[in-house]
Design an enzyme around this catalytic site. Sequence first.
Site, PDB file in Angstrom:
ATOM      1  N   HIS A   1      15.166   5.009   1.653  1.00  0.00           N
ATOM      2  CA  HIS A   1      14.738   3.658   1.914  1.00  0.00           C
ATOM      3  C   HIS A   1      13.841   3.671   3.207  1.00  0.00           C
ATOM      4  CE1 HIS A   1      15.934  -0.541   3.065  1.00  0.00           C
ATOM      5  NE2 HIS A   1      15.007  -0.674   2.023  1.00  0.00           N
ATOM      6  N   ASP A   2      12.610   2.950   3.257  1.00  0.00           N
ATOM      7  CA  ASP A   2      11.606   3.239   4.224  1.00  0.00           C
ATOM      8  C   ASP A   2      12.165   2.729   5.427  1.00  0.00           C
ATOM      9  OD1 ASP A   2      11.752   0.427   3.770  1.00  0.00           O
ATOM     10  OD2 ASP A   2       9.717   0.505   2.787  1.00  0.00           O
TER      11      ASP A   2
ATOM     12  N   GLY B   1      13.271  -0.829  -0.853  1.00  0.00           N
ATOM     13  CA  GLY B   1      14.685  -0.770  -1.687  1.00  0.00           C
ATOM     14  C   GLY B   1      14.809  -1.576  -2.972  1.00  0.00           C
TER      15      GLY B   1
ATOM     16  N   SER C   1       0.845  -1.267  -0.138  1.00  0.00           N
ATOM     17  CA  SER C   1       0.025   0.060   0.103  1.00  0.00           C
ATOM     18  C   SER C   1       0.891   1.310  -0.036  1.00  0.00           C
ATOM     19  CB  SER C   1      -0.848  -0.058   1.268  1.00  0.00           C
ATOM     20  OG  SER C   1      -0.181   0.146   2.433  1.00  0.00           O
TER      21      SER C   1
ATOM     22  N   ASN D   1      17.902  -8.615   7.155  1.00  0.00           N
ATOM     23  CA  ASN D   1      16.396  -8.888   6.280  1.00  0.00           C
ATOM     24  C   ASN D   1      15.853 -10.063   6.948  1.00  0.00           C
ATOM     25  OD1 ASN D   1      15.934  -6.388   4.377  1.00  0.00           O
ATOM     26  ND2 ASN D   1      18.224  -7.052   4.209  1.00  0.00           N
TER      27      ASN D   1
ATOM     28  N   ARG E   1       0.748   5.669   0.941  1.00  0.00           N
ATOM     29  CA  ARG E   1       0.038   6.643   1.613  1.00  0.00           C
ATOM     30  C   ARG E   1       0.450   8.092   1.376  1.00  0.00           C
ATOM     31  NH1 ARG E   1       0.336   4.116   6.455  1.00  0.00           N
ATOM     32  NH2 ARG E   1       2.698   4.352   6.372  1.00  0.00           N
TER      33      ARG E   1
END
Length: 498
Positions: free
Chosen positions: A240-241, A82, A15, A305, A17
């Site tokens: 990068h989140d 990423g 998603s 990760n 936002r």
Amino acid sequence: MSNKTYLAVDLGASSGRVLGGRFDGTKLELEEIHRFENGPVAFAGHLHWDLLKLWQNIKDGLTAAGTKFGRDISSIGVDTWGVDFALLGNNDELLGNPYHYRDPRTNGIFDRAFAKVSREEIFAETGLQFMEINTLYQLIAMRESNSSILDSAKSFLMMPDMFHWLLTGEKGNELTNATTTQLFNPVTKQWSQKLIDGFNLPGHIFGEIVDPGTVVGPLRETVLEQIGLSGTKVVRPGTHDTASAVVAVPAKSSPGQMPNWCYISSGTWSLMGVETPHPIINDQCAEFNYTNEGGVYGTTRLLKNIAGLWLVQECRRIWKQGGHEYGYSDLVRMSQEATPLASFVNPDHPDFAAPQDMPAQLRDFCQRTGQTVPESDGAVIRCVLESLAMRYRVVHRKLQDLTGTKIDTIHIVGGGTQNQLLCQMAADACNCQVVSGPVEATAIGNLMLQAVAAGDIGSLAEGREVIRNSFPVVTYEPKNPTMWDDAFPRFERVTEAN
């Protein structure tokens, strides 16, 4: 000071936002303006991102923000996941929709890649965790297939760089996302010419590395005509989140020192790591297959990760197809009713990367490893959550080994903080305190860096103090660590062999 408003465009794998952040000098108030779905699109045997749809949704969200806040918007920043990228050709034409990181073209590529440049050389050059989804292997796959798109490319832009270019017309490769490519040298902080040459990649496409917290520029005239927002600048956050999420960790730490806390950015992926003052690139880090990714203000995100809540999301999708539409609270309740610590899976096993039927794949793993097979849907979810908590335990221990620092607290940020059962499991499995929150960490970190860039907040430490004052957190203490200690050897057996 008067209120300042910043806009965060936060794109995740499922998603996206557009959120507004109102800052009054002491507290930050967050408001969601526009939410939209995201995900892979299957086309001709491949998986792609729908770039044009994402761009239209971003513009819709920014237009709505302009309607709500009027001219009182200081800046905009975009963060995404990423590794994925877009390529532009002559006259800056988009060369196809970007590939999705779960596209199968990189499956099994390691052997072919390491035949050209060894695994040891790649790690020494980049300090990055080896994952077939990394940008390097996507580009190698394009080179192997004689991709006309790669041959025609003039510019390489990671996903957030692409949207910043669409907004402003200015190009640049922001550091935190560039570090996820496995083409970036974290010591020189530049593209690795050694790997570009070693894999015969077109070096001219890689642009200038730019730091987070820098101004990209004003909006394009064509964008202004569509969304308004005259006078609003575009500022690069940690694009990068996870870099943005780590900015929002409400912890106290001293610059230049190893912290006594680690973080888990919990969502589709669980990214678990430590904010270090410098990269850690050594044989032990290579053995553990940990990664050194760029953080803000010269920091490094030493992390691992982990597959994360992807397994739960996929179970929920399959059950919905079968007529059972569970809410996430339903899944937690059902898993609480199941027998604890009955069976485990390795969340990072290739079987769970993109299966057709996740629940069936999980049961098959348990069966072939000689464990109790989770029959009920609740038992399947409990197996996943407990396996994730055990993975956190492993990573928690190895982070302490790598940094030489005792880690007393785990900060969990992101959407996964809403799963209180998993947070308590993490505290029990790791036998340490877990501090959960804020939920919207990525957007908050994005907004915070914009505020620092504007001079409204003086430093990262001040920004984290604002976050502590603005958003609630929940603290979990270990309740039953002995039970998890007893079960851990079983987890090790089934995951090490599989």
